[in-house]
Design a protein around this motif. Structure first.
Motif, PDB file in Angstrom:
ATOM      1  N   GLY A   1     -59.172  15.705  34.100  1.00  0.00           N
ATOM      2  CA  GLY A   1     -60.137  15.458  33.172  1.00  0.00           C
ATOM      3  C   GLY A   1     -59.439  15.203  31.660  1.00  0.00           C
ATOM      4  N   THR A   2     -57.982  15.028  31.720  1.00  0.00           N
ATOM      5  CA  THR A   2     -57.122  15.449  30.401  1.00  0.00           C
ATOM      6  C   THR A   2     -56.296  14.438  30.047  1.00  0.00           C
ATOM      7  N   ARG A   3     -56.033  14.185  28.868  1.00  0.00           N
ATOM      8  CA  ARG A   3     -54.937  13.267  28.471  1.00  0.00           C
ATOM      9  C   ARG A   3     -53.876  14.100  27.562  1.00  0.00           C
ATOM     10  N   PRO A   4     -52.944  14.610  28.012  1.00  0.00           N
ATOM     11  CA  PRO A   4     -52.240  15.594  27.317  1.00  0.00           C
ATOM     12  C   PRO A   4     -51.563  14.900  26.107  1.00  0.00           C
TER      13      PRO A   4
ATOM     14  N   MET B   1     -49.628  10.950  24.025  1.00  0.00           N
ATOM     15  CA  MET B   1     -49.786  10.178  23.108  1.00  0.00           C
ATOM     16  C   MET B   1     -48.369  10.071  21.998  1.00  0.00           C
ATOM     17  N   ALA B   2     -48.197  11.083  21.783  1.00  0.00           N
ATOM     18  CA  ALA B   2     -46.901  11.312  21.082  1.00  0.00           C
ATOM     19  C   ALA B   2     -45.947  10.334  21.526  1.00  0.00           C
ATOM     20  N   TYR B   3     -45.493  10.654  22.837  1.00  0.00           N
ATOM     21  CA  TYR B   3     -44.488   9.681  23.572  1.00  0.00           C
ATOM     22  C   TYR B   3     -44.961   8.260  23.489  1.00  0.00           C
ATOM     23  N   MET B   4     -46.014   7.981  23.703  1.00  0.00           N
ATOM     24  CA  MET B   4     -46.583   6.170  23.485  1.00  0.00           C
ATOM     25  C   MET B   4     -46.507   5.909  22.234  1.00  0.00           C
TER      26      MET B   4
ATOM     27  N   LEU C   1     -54.681   6.200  32.141  1.00  0.00           N
ATOM     28  CA  LEU C   1     -54.344   5.424  30.907  1.00  0.00           C
ATOM     29  C   LEU C   1     -52.879   4.796  30.992  1.00  0.00           C
ATOM     30  N   VAL C   2     -51.860   5.708  31.470  1.00  0.00           N
ATOM     31  CA  VAL C   2     -50.625   5.106  31.760  1.00  0.00           C
ATOM     32  C   VAL C   2     -50.679   3.761  32.562  1.00  0.00           C
ATOM     33  N   LYS C   3     -51.576   3.855  33.568  1.00  0.00           N
ATOM     34  CA  LYS C   3     -51.476   2.732  34.437  1.00  0.00           C
ATOM     35  C   LYS C   3     -52.138   1.356  33.574  1.00  0.00           C
TER      36      LYS C   3
ATOM     37  N   ARG D   1     -46.345   1.991  22.872  1.00  0.00           N
ATOM     38  CA  ARG D   1     -46.511   1.669  21.512  1.00  0.00           C
ATOM     39  C   ARG D   1     -47.452   0.837  20.989  1.00  0.00           C
ATOM     40  N   LYS D   2     -47.719  -0.199  21.512  1.00  0.00           N
ATOM     41  CA  LYS D   2     -49.068  -1.198  21.050  1.00  0.00           C
ATOM     42  C   LYS D   2     -50.412  -0.332  21.263  1.00  0.00           C
ATOM     43  N   PHE D   3     -50.459   0.285  22.402  1.00  0.00           N
ATOM     44  CA  PHE D   3     -51.657   1.101  22.579  1.00  0.00           C
ATOM     45  C   PHE D   3     -51.842   1.926  21.408  1.00  0.00           C
TER      46      PHE D   3
END
Length: 130
Positions: free
Chosen positions: A39-42, A46-49, A66-68, A106-108
């Protein structure tokens, strides 16, 4: 193993991270196979995106989804070192696709993680509740 292009570095201050990430061709997020991480989004993801790097995400749950969904990188099962190695090698062997994945992330980030967007959405949610 005669590996010449892999570098393990000591931790660096946050202020040095942009320069370090600029040297990378991909970002790595690894999580153990624990229910907690489903249940986590590290935050580092987000910084990497935002940097436009493709992500190799070793884990399951929200972050993996989210990555998928965004096409921002590759997802491997948690704690599967063979799949993780294969994903890293695949990105190195497919630089154009890796670049496209990074641009998707990046767009996300621009569309959903920008501070102005987050505040606008938060204010909208507050108004809905009132």
């Amino acid at each position: 193993m005669k590996i010449t292009k892999l570098k393990f570095m000591e931790p660096v201050p946050l202020t040095e991270m942009p320069d370090k990430l600029n040297e990378a061709y991909a970002a790595l997020v690894t999580l153990k196979d624990l229910p907690l991480f489903k249940g986590t989004r590290p935050a580092k993801m987000m910084a990497y995106m935002a940097t436009g790097l493709p992500i190799v995400y070793s884990g399951a749950g929200e972050g993996a989804d989210l990555v998928k969904e965004t096409g921002a990188g590759l997802v491997t099962p948690p704690e599967d070192e063979k799949a993780l190695a294969e994903a890293v090698i695949w990105l190195a062997d497919h630089p154009q696709t890796a670049c496209e994945m990074g641009m998707q992330g990046r767009k996300f980030a621009e569309d959903h993680l920008d501070w102005n967007v987050l505040v606008k959405n938060w204010l909208h949610d507050v108004q809905e509740l009132l």
